[in-house]
Scaffold this motif. Structure first.
Motif, mmCIF file in Angstrom:
data_model
loop_
_atom_site.group_PDB
_atom_site.id
_atom_site.type_symbol
_atom_site.label_atom_id
_atom_site.label_comp_id
_atom_site.label_asym_id
_atom_site.label_seq_id
_atom_site.Cartn_x
_atom_site.Cartn_y
_atom_site.Cartn_z
ATOM 1 N N PHE A 17 0.819 -1.218 0.000
ATOM 2 C CA PHE A 17 0.000 0.000 0.000
ATOM 3 C C PHE A 17 0.855 1.271 0.000
ATOM 4 O O PHE A 17 0.355 2.361 0.263
ATOM 5 N N THR A 18 2.152 1.102 -0.292
ATOM 6 C CA THR A 18 3.059 2.250 -0.343
ATOM 7 C C THR A 18 3.734 2.314 -1.708
ATOM 8 O O THR A 18 3.629 1.379 -2.511
ATOM 9 N N ARG A 21 5.535 6.748 0.782
ATOM 10 C CA ARG A 21 4.274 7.305 1.265
ATOM 11 C C ARG A 21 3.142 6.316 0.978
ATOM 12 O O ARG A 21 3.244 5.476 0.072
ATOM 13 N N PHE A 22 2.101 6.439 1.730
ATOM 14 C CA PHE A 22 0.936 5.577 1.582
ATOM 15 C C PHE A 22 0.159 5.979 0.322
ATOM 16 O O PHE A 22 -0.158 7.147 0.135
ATOM 17 N N ASP A 66 -3.357 1.848 -5.158
ATOM 18 C CA ASP A 66 -2.799 2.196 -6.472
ATOM 19 C C ASP A 66 -2.004 1.052 -7.085
ATOM 20 O O ASP A 66 -2.080 0.808 -8.300
ATOM 21 N N ASN A 67 -1.209 0.344 -6.267
ATOM 22 C CA ASN A 67 -0.408 -0.769 -6.802
ATOM 23 C C ASN A 67 -1.295 -1.896 -7.323
ATOM 24 O O ASN A 67 -0.987 -2.532 -8.334
ATOM 25 N N ASP A 112 10.990 -1.942 -7.677
ATOM 26 C CA ASP A 112 9.689 -1.394 -7.301
ATOM 27 C C ASP A 112 9.089 -2.276 -6.208
ATOM 28 O O ASP A 112 8.251 -3.155 -6.466
ATOM 29 N N ALA A 113 9.509 -2.034 -4.965
ATOM 30 C CA ALA A 113 9.136 -2.899 -3.852
ATOM 31 C C ALA A 113 7.636 -2.881 -3.570
ATOM 32 O O ALA A 113 7.038 -3.912 -3.254
ATOM 33 N N GLY A 114 6.992 -1.718 -3.659
ATOM 34 C CA GLY A 114 5.562 -1.622 -3.393
ATOM 35 C C GLY A 114 4.744 -2.447 -4.370
ATOM 36 O O GLY A 114 3.825 -3.178 -3.980
ATOM 37 N N TYR A 115 5.088 -2.340 -5.645
ATOM 38 C CA TYR A 115 4.377 -3.086 -6.679
ATOM 39 C C TYR A 115 4.639 -4.579 -6.534
ATOM 40 O O TYR A 115 3.722 -5.405 -6.643
#
Length: 258
Positions: free
Chosen positions: A5-6, A16-17, A21-22, A227-230
């Motif tokens: 979620f970041t 950031r949160f 989106d991911n 791209d750790a969040g994705y």
């Protein structure tokens, strides 16, 4: 799950949160249907091959014959070999030149050489066989242990009733092994769904995403594109798939028991 979620990126500090989106980006990702189809084919074929072949070998190794202990030891060798080594070994076997073992045999038999890993169908087949080959020893160990717990009285009763070998297998052996088969199926499914070392080393998802499974997508997004969040959102989807498939297995098991 929090990272998904970041907008965390391993290439720079700070995050950031960003909410969902991911996940929106993932489910709008154009290659996703191809990746999911590849994953379903890969996992399904490996699990069927692993359980079917492993059970067949376990039945053979449960018989008394000369050298049984040695054969049992040899049968579990693929399980202790690192996945990367197995991938390199299969690359050598199915190399594109005449130095590849498979092509060398083809030439000896008078056939043309093949660029095995450049063909989408052949590449997926080889990847499935390599992963299944490594996982079969686990099935052998589990099923062989289960076979040795089946009371001999059941075999004798089936024999007195005139049951043939396949009838004994279907009505005595399989029902007795059902709890172990359930555990084996869950382990094989989750292990294959999360498997990364052999697909990544053997094909890297190629050619043209023909062998790209969801674990490879996660690796590429997280450790190549950083791209750790994705990547975390892909990992969460894998977690959900694992849970759903486990619940499906448990549901099938409970229905059969009732």
């Amino acid at each position: 799950m929090y990272i998904s979620f970041t907008n965390r990126n391993l290439g720079y500090s700070g995050e950031r949160f960003i909410g969902f989106d991911n996940y929106v980006r993932l489910f709008n990702w154009e290659p996703l249907p191809t990746v999911l189809t590849n994953t379903a084919l890969f996992v399904g074929a490996v699990v069927i091959l692993q359980l079917g072949t492993g059970l067949g070998i376990a039945l053979l190794l449960n018989q008394k014959f000369f050298g049984r202990k040695l054969v049992r030891s040899i049968a579990i060798v693929p399980w202790i070999v690192p996945g990367v080594i197995i991938a390199i070994m299969f690359q050598q076997i199915f190399g594109a030149s005449e130095l590849g073992i498979a092509n060398a045999i083809m030439v000896r038999l008078g056939f043309d050489t093949q660029n095995w890993l450049a063909d989408p169908t052949l590449a997926m087949t080889i990847m499935i066989l390599s992963v299944a080959w490594r996982g079969i020893p686990l099935t052998i160990i589990l099923q062989l242990g289960g076979l040795q717990t089946i009371p001999k009285d059941l075999y004798e009763a089936a024999k007195l009733d005139g049951a043939k070998s396949w009838q004994t297998l279907w009505h005595v052996v399989i029902p007795s092994l059902r709890p172990i088969l359930l555990i084996n199926a869950i382990m094989a499914t989750s292990g294959t769904l999360n498997h990364i070392d052999i697909p990544l080393t053997l094909t890297g998802g190629g050619p043209a995403r023909a062998t790209e499974v969801i674990s490879v997508s996660l690796y590429q997004q997280g450790f190549e594109l950083l791209d750790a969040g994705y990547a975390a959102s892909i990992g969460t989807v894998i977690l959900v798939l694992n849970l759903v498939l486990t619940l499906v297995y448990l549901r099938i098991w409970s229905e059969r028991r009732s």
